[in-house]
Design an enzyme around this catalytic site. Structure first.
Site, short mmCIF file in Angstrom:
data_model
loop_
_atom_site.label_atom_id
_atom_site.label_comp_id
_atom_site.label_asym_id
_atom_site.label_seq_id
_atom_site.Cartn_x
_atom_site.Cartn_y
_atom_site.Cartn_z
N HIS A 80 66.77 -35.16 -34.21
CA HIS A 80 66.44 -35.20 -32.73
C HIS A 80 65.38 -36.37 -32.37
O HIS A 80 65.28 -36.52 -31.07
CB HIS A 80 65.84 -33.61 -32.29
CG HIS A 80 64.47 -33.27 -32.42
ND1 HIS A 80 63.90 -32.37 -32.05
CD2 HIS A 80 63.75 -33.86 -33.50
CE1 HIS A 80 62.74 -32.28 -32.49
NE2 HIS A 80 62.55 -33.05 -33.52
N ASP A 81 64.77 -36.98 -33.10
CA ASP A 81 63.89 -38.16 -33.02
C ASP A 81 64.63 -39.39 -32.66
O ASP A 81 63.74 -40.24 -32.21
CB ASP A 81 63.10 -38.22 -34.21
CG ASP A 81 61.74 -37.27 -34.11
OD1 ASP A 81 61.56 -36.45 -33.07
OD2 ASP A 81 61.39 -37.00 -35.19
N GLN A 131 59.13 -39.30 -25.33
CA GLN A 131 58.41 -39.81 -26.35
C GLN A 131 59.10 -40.35 -27.47
O GLN A 131 58.33 -41.08 -28.48
CB GLN A 131 57.69 -38.32 -27.05
CG GLN A 131 56.67 -37.69 -26.17
CD GLN A 131 55.71 -36.71 -26.79
OE1 GLN A 131 56.10 -36.53 -28.12
NE2 GLN A 131 55.05 -36.22 -26.10
#
Length: 166
Positions: A80-81, A131
């Site tokens: 998911h990053d 992010q």
């Protein structure tokens, strides 16, 4: 009575992996392993000094450094990053290093197919957008990534908790 070959797993982690979530005995006993290798992307951690005879912890870049051959690769809250291209690159590396008959366990928060829920997963996805370059994904999206990397025979398990299993 035949001797069972013990499973070798590789927990490909970021700063926080299953190792850091659970005690090593609980985590690795459940996996019935003889050896393990955790590869961290980024800075060296205190974990580097906690090697023992059964578990080797290496600091490295899982996009570039050699991955160890293993029966099971665990990617917990890793994909998911990253954007799809980097996920595919990592999954292809895992696929080509995986022992015959081995597999991959992906732990992520799965979006519903219509992307309308669960609400907490939607919030995680928004956080990933802000992010990182990643996102939370649907089972169909993971199926596309994993099959593109070469994996077959998928199972998706919604756990009813924060994280699900692929």
């Amino acid at each position: 009575m035949s001797a069972k070959r013990l499973l070798e797993e590789c927990d490909v982690g970021g700063e926080f992996s299953i190792w850091e979530e659970c005690s090593k005995d609980v985590t690795f006993t459940k996996l019935n392993t003889a050896t393990g290798l955790l590869i961290y992307k980024g800075r060296s951690t205190q974990m580097d000094r906690q090697n023992d005879q059964k578990h080797v912890i290496k600091n490295g870049d899982f996009f570039k450094d050699p991955l160890p051959e293993a029966d099971l690769y665990i990617l917990a809250r890793i994909l998911h990053d990253w954007a799809d291209g980097k996920c595919l690159h990592l999954l292809e590396r895992v696929y080509h290093t995986c022992k015959p008959g081995g597999g991959i366990l992906v732990i992520e928060s799965l979006l519903d197919e219509d992307r309308r829920g669960p609400l907490l997963t939607q919030l995680y996805s928004l956080n990933m957008l802000v992010q990182t370059e990643g996102q939370e994904r649907t089972p169909t999206h993971y199926h596309m990534l994993l099959s593109s990397a070469g994996f077959r025979d998928f199972q998706f398990k919604k756990t009813g908790a924060i994280y699900d299993a692929v």
